[in-house]
Design a protein around this motif. Sequence first.
Motif, PDB file in Angstrom:
ATOM      1  N   ALA A  19       0.826  -1.207   0.000  1.00 47.06           N
ATOM      2  CA  ALA A  19       0.000   0.000   0.000  1.00 47.06           C
ATOM      3  C   ALA A  19       0.860   1.257   0.000  1.00 47.06           C
ATOM      4  N   TYR A  20       1.930   1.215   0.782  1.00 44.93           N
ATOM      5  CA  TYR A  20       2.830   2.372   0.839  1.00 44.93           C
ATOM      6  C   TYR A  20       3.468   2.643  -0.522  1.00 44.93           C
ATOM      7  N   VAL A  21       3.920   1.527  -1.165  1.00 47.92           N
ATOM      8  CA  VAL A  21       4.545   1.675  -2.492  1.00 47.92           C
ATOM      9  C   VAL A  21       3.543   2.247  -3.481  1.00 47.92           C
ATOM     10  N   ARG A  22       2.301   1.720  -3.381  1.00 49.49           N
ATOM     11  CA  ARG A  22       1.267   2.215  -4.310  1.00 49.49           C
ATOM     12  C   ARG A  22       0.977   3.692  -4.076  1.00 49.49           C
ATOM     13  N   LEU A  23       0.853   4.072  -2.785  1.00 52.84           N
ATOM     14  CA  LEU A  23       0.617   5.487  -2.464  1.00 52.84           C
ATOM     15  C   LEU A  23       1.794   6.354  -2.889  1.00 52.84           C
ATOM     16  N   TRP A  24       2.992   5.819  -2.688  1.00 54.71           N
ATOM     17  CA  TRP A  24       4.190   6.574  -3.078  1.00 54.71           C
ATOM     18  C   TRP A  24       4.227   6.806  -4.582  1.00 54.71           C
ATOM     19  N   ARG A  25       3.888   5.734  -5.331  1.00 49.19           N
ATOM     20  CA  ARG A  25       3.873   5.881  -6.787  1.00 49.19           C
ATOM     21  C   ARG A  25       2.805   6.894  -7.234  1.00 49.19           C
ATOM     22  N   LYS A  26       1.614   6.827  -6.592  1.00 53.81           N
ATOM     23  CA  LYS A  26       0.557   7.779  -6.934  1.00 53.81           C
ATOM     24  C   LYS A  26       0.989   9.200  -6.584  1.00 53.81           C
ATOM     25  N   TYR A  27       1.632   9.325  -5.410  1.00 51.23           N
ATOM     26  CA  TYR A  27       2.130  10.643  -4.990  1.00 51.23           C
ATOM     27  C   TYR A  27       3.140  11.166  -5.999  1.00 51.23           C
ATOM     28  N   ARG A  28       4.062  10.279  -6.423  1.00 50.73           N
ATOM     29  CA  ARG A  28       5.080  10.692  -7.386  1.00 50.73           C
ATOM     30  C   ARG A  28       4.436  11.084  -8.720  1.00 50.73           C
ATOM     31  N   ARG A  29       3.409  10.309  -9.169  1.00 50.67           N
ATOM     32  CA  ARG A  29       2.715  10.643 -10.411  1.00 50.67           C
ATOM     33  C   ARG A  29       2.048  12.019 -10.309  1.00 50.67           C
ATOM     34  N   ASN A  30       1.408  12.249  -9.154  1.00 54.62           N
ATOM     35  CA  ASN A  30       0.749  13.539  -8.975  1.00 54.62           C
ATOM     36  C   ASN A  30       1.754  14.683  -8.925  1.00 54.62           C
ATOM     37  N   ILE A  31       2.875  14.429  -8.256  1.00 51.38           N
ATOM     38  CA  ILE A  31       3.942  15.444  -8.206  1.00 51.38           C
ATOM     39  C   ILE A  31       4.447  15.732  -9.623  1.00 51.38           C
ATOM     40  N   GLU A  32       4.622  14.677 -10.416  1.00 50.80           N
ATOM     41  CA  GLU A  32       5.091  14.852 -11.798  1.00 50.80           C
ATOM     42  C   GLU A  32       4.065  15.636 -12.615  1.00 50.80           C
ATOM     43  N   LYS A  33       2.770  15.356 -12.361  1.00 49.08           N
ATOM     44  CA  LYS A  33       1.715  16.096 -13.083  1.00 49.08           C
ATOM     45  C   LYS A  33       1.783  17.589 -12.738  1.00 49.08           C
ATOM     46  N   VAL A  34       1.917  17.870 -11.448  1.00 47.49           N
ATOM     47  CA  VAL A  34       1.978  19.274 -11.017  1.00 47.49           C
ATOM     48  C   VAL A  34       3.216  19.947 -11.589  1.00 47.49           C
ATOM     49  N   LYS A  35       4.342  19.235 -11.534  1.00 46.93           N
ATOM     50  CA  LYS A  35       5.590  19.788 -12.076  1.00 46.93           C
ATOM     51  C   LYS A  35       5.446  20.045 -13.581  1.00 46.93           C
ATOM     52  N   PHE A  36       4.839  19.059 -14.279  1.00 47.87           N
ATOM     53  CA  PHE A  36       4.632  19.217 -15.727  1.00 47.87           C
ATOM     54  C   PHE A  36       3.743  20.432 -16.019  1.00 47.87           C
ATOM     55  N   MET A  37       2.677  20.582 -15.216  1.00 48.56           N
ATOM     56  CA  MET A  37       1.752  21.691 -15.435  1.00 48.56           C
ATOM     57  C   MET A  37       2.455  23.038 -15.270  1.00 48.56           C
ATOM     58  N   PHE A  38       3.227  23.186 -14.199  1.00 52.76           N
ATOM     59  CA  PHE A  38       3.892  24.467 -13.965  1.00 52.76           C
ATOM     60  C   PHE A  38       5.008  24.733 -14.968  1.00 52.76           C
ATOM     61  N   ASP A  39       5.694  23.674 -15.416  1.00 54.64           N
ATOM     62  CA  ASP A  39       6.707  23.850 -16.461  1.00 54.64           C
ATOM     63  C   ASP A  39       6.059  24.346 -17.761  1.00 54.64           C
ATOM     64  N   ALA A  40       4.908  23.741 -18.093  1.00 57.04           N
ATOM     65  CA  ALA A  40       4.211  24.145 -19.315  1.00 57.04           C
ATOM     66  C   ALA A  40       3.717  25.590 -19.206  1.00 57.04           C
ATOM     67  N   ILE A  41       3.141  25.933 -18.046  1.00 53.88           N
ATOM     68  CA  ILE A  41       2.651  27.305 -17.852  1.00 53.88           C
ATOM     69  C   ILE A  41       3.801  28.297 -17.882  1.00 53.88           C
ATOM     70  N   ASP A  42       4.926  27.889 -17.290  1.00 52.34           N
ATOM     71  CA  ASP A  42       6.101  28.773 -17.291  1.00 52.34           C
ATOM     72  C   ASP A  42       6.591  29.040 -18.711  1.00 52.34           C
ATOM     73  N   ASN A  43       6.360  28.082 -19.603  1.00 49.26           N
ATOM     74  CA  ASN A  43       6.738  28.235 -21.013  1.00 49.26           C
ATOM     75  C   ASN A  43       5.574  28.765 -21.861  1.00 49.26           C
ATOM     76  N   ILE A  44       4.536  29.238 -21.190  1.00 50.45           N
ATOM     77  CA  ILE A  44       3.347  29.809 -21.837  1.00 50.45           C
ATOM     78  C   ILE A  44       2.714  28.794 -22.798  1.00 50.45           C
ATOM     79  N   ASP A  45       2.621  27.566 -22.337  1.00 51.92           N
ATOM     80  CA  ASP A  45       1.994  26.499 -23.133  1.00 51.92           C
ATOM     81  C   ASP A  45       0.765  25.996 -22.374  1.00 51.92           C
ATOM     82  N   TYR A  46      -0.420  26.342 -22.895  1.00 47.10           N
ATOM     83  CA  TYR A  46      -1.660  25.933 -22.250  1.00 47.10           C
ATOM     84  C   TYR A  46      -2.404  24.886 -23.079  1.00 47.10           C
ATOM     85  N   SER A  47      -1.678  24.211 -23.957  1.00 44.50           N
ATOM     86  CA  SER A  47      -2.327  23.246 -24.838  1.00 44.50           C
ATOM     87  C   SER A  47      -2.570  21.894 -24.165  1.00 44.50           C
TER      88      SER A  47
END
Length: 375
Positions: A19-47
């Motif tokens: 369960a911990y590994v699964r939660l950790w992986r989900k947490y990491r995926r969500n962190i990657e999503k947030v990081k991806f979103m802010f990187d895209a916004i920082d590059n003025i990419d809203y597509s």
Amino acid sequence: MNDTYTVIVVLLAIVAAAAYVRLWRKYRRNIEKVKFMFDAIDNIDYSFNFATEGVTGADRLMNMSLNRIKRILQRARDEALEREKYYEQIINAADTGILVVNEKGNILQHNRAAEKLLDNKVLTHLDQIRNQLWKSGLSVHETEARLKGKKVSIFTVSDIDKELANREVDSWVKLIRVLTHEIMNTVTPITSLSATLLKNTRGEQHDGLETINKTGRELIAFVENYRKFTHVPTPKPDLFYFKPFAERMASLTGRRIDISVEPDDMMIYADEGLIAHVMTNVLKNAVQATSPSDPISIRAFINDMDNTVVDITNVGEPIPDDVAQHIFVPFFTTKKEGSGIGLSLSRQIMRMSDGSISLKQNKEKREVTFELVFK
């Protein structure tokens, strides 16, 4: 019993670890999503858009929330851009030139008026325009400010000559309105009364009243001529081709006029009737100031500031400096039968058409040029 307990503990530990590994992986995926979103916004990419179909409830909620954040940030950016365009339009509509300069002399922002006043369409550094900035005829005011935490200088540039000319015209208009009003109020009753008395008089009295009546009518006609200067109709601009217009104006002079128009299909946005009045005045002056063998030309072109320029040039005796400085003043004339209203009226028309008219001379070539500029 102990073995059973041990197995249970081990199983629980394995489940907890999974369960911990699964939660950790989900947490990491969500962190990657947030990081991806802010990187895209920082590059003025809203597509981008996170999937909301075919995913589990928690992931779907997370993706919907990230998409909502993206939309909020995108809307805020779009509104900021709209405001920026709005303010830019306001600044560009101003007649005053505006320059924003950083500490290194780099021009961060400027408006179209600055380009026109400084006669330069590419403004990048203060050193590039320092000579034009401090030339005579311009008023320059510097204000310090801070932009994004850095010190900048804001230069405002105004055309003193144009402002003085506008104030001079306004002063003449006000003065002429007062004078014509007072003269008409005084002369009109005298003319009307003398006309009535003429019907019932004879002899010397009749001749005297007739002289009074005639003088009064001539004075009224004289005043009416000057009223034209203060009652220029509001221009009704429209596009018209300049070359056939210039050819028509030239044909009215009865003289050969050389015409050059570049480009050949040049169009002007102005009140054709009022501009015809200006052209007629200037061409008539050119004809009267020259002999039939002296050349007269009309040259129209687009200058570096994208303004339409019309030069009407004649070769002949140059205008003396003491005359040239008063040539646009109402009532000023060197002609015996001139009214002194033609060029002053032409300047009033060009001013109301958001343009200008000026006198330029090349005394070596004996060229006298009246330059019309349409902005």
